[in-house]
Design a protein around this motif. Structure first.
Motif, mmCIF file in Angstrom:
data_model
loop_
_atom_site.group_PDB
_atom_site.id
_atom_site.type_symbol
_atom_site.label_atom_id
_atom_site.label_comp_id
_atom_site.label_asym_id
_atom_site.label_seq_id
_atom_site.Cartn_x
_atom_site.Cartn_y
_atom_site.Cartn_z
ATOM 1 N N ARG A 2 -2.144 -30.057 62.489
ATOM 2 C CA ARG A 2 -3.544 -30.462 62.645
ATOM 3 C C ARG A 2 -4.409 -29.243 62.942
ATOM 4 O O ARG A 2 -4.065 -28.414 63.764
ATOM 5 N N PHE A 3 -5.539 -29.192 62.256
ATOM 6 C CA PHE A 3 -6.514 -28.129 62.469
ATOM 7 C C PHE A 3 -7.830 -28.754 62.904
ATOM 8 O O PHE A 3 -8.193 -29.823 62.427
ATOM 9 N N TRP A 8 -10.707 -25.089 60.380
ATOM 10 C CA TRP A 8 -10.858 -25.257 58.930
ATOM 11 C C TRP A 8 -11.954 -24.340 58.396
ATOM 12 O O TRP A 8 -11.809 -23.704 57.346
ATOM 13 N N SER A 15 -10.186 -16.832 54.238
ATOM 14 C CA SER A 15 -8.952 -16.831 53.461
ATOM 15 C C SER A 15 -9.090 -16.078 52.145
ATOM 16 O O SER A 15 -9.930 -16.410 51.308
ATOM 17 N N ARG A 19 -1.510 -16.943 53.270
ATOM 18 C CA ARG A 19 -1.403 -17.097 54.723
ATOM 19 C C ARG A 19 -1.399 -15.730 55.399
ATOM 20 O O ARG A 19 -2.132 -15.503 56.370
ATOM 21 N N GLU A 58 3.736 -24.171 53.151
ATOM 22 C CA GLU A 58 2.884 -25.144 53.842
ATOM 23 C C GLU A 58 1.415 -24.729 53.739
ATOM 24 O O GLU A 58 0.545 -25.568 53.507
ATOM 25 N N TYR A 59 1.159 -23.440 53.898
ATOM 26 C CA TYR A 59 -0.216 -22.960 53.765
ATOM 27 C C TYR A 59 -0.719 -23.175 52.340
ATOM 28 O O TYR A 59 -1.852 -23.609 52.135
ATOM 29 N N LEU A 62 -2.213 -26.544 51.528
ATOM 30 C CA LEU A 62 -3.490 -26.953 52.124
ATOM 31 C C LEU A 62 -4.580 -26.941 51.065
ATOM 32 O O LEU A 62 -4.626 -26.071 50.216
ATOM 33 N N ASP A 63 -5.471 -27.905 51.149
ATOM 34 C CA ASP A 63 -6.629 -27.954 50.253
ATOM 35 C C ASP A 63 -7.839 -27.481 51.043
ATOM 36 O O ASP A 63 -8.520 -28.281 51.675
ATOM 37 N N LEU A 64 -8.073 -26.162 51.016
ATOM 38 C CA LEU A 64 -9.153 -25.593 51.818
ATOM 39 C C LEU A 64 -10.534 -25.943 51.286
ATOM 40 O O LEU A 64 -11.504 -25.906 52.030
#
Length: 68
Positions: A2-3, A8, A15, A19, A58-59, A62-64
């Protein structure tokens, strides 16, 4: 993992796509923070801890940028 919304936002802003690249960018940014940047320092430290605990895969999952 969780972020927070603030974490985020930091990921979206800093980014470069990886990562390890994000970790390096955040560490560089941290060096320029002043005493008045307490919240940003706290958010960055928390995010760096979380990034250290996750894998590159895992990074990558993520859908940034969900609205793009």
């Amino acid at each position: 993992m969780r972020f927070t919304d603030d974490e985020w936002m930091l990921m979206m802003l800093y980014s470069p796509g990886t990562r390890t690249g994000l970790i390096a960018e955040l560490q560089t940014m941290q060096k320029s923070l002043t005493g008045r940047d307490r919240n940003l320092r706290r958010w960055t430290a928390s995010l760096l801890t979380k990034l250290a605990e996750m894998t590159d895969a895992e990074y990558g999952a993520l859908d940034l940028y969900p609205d793009e």
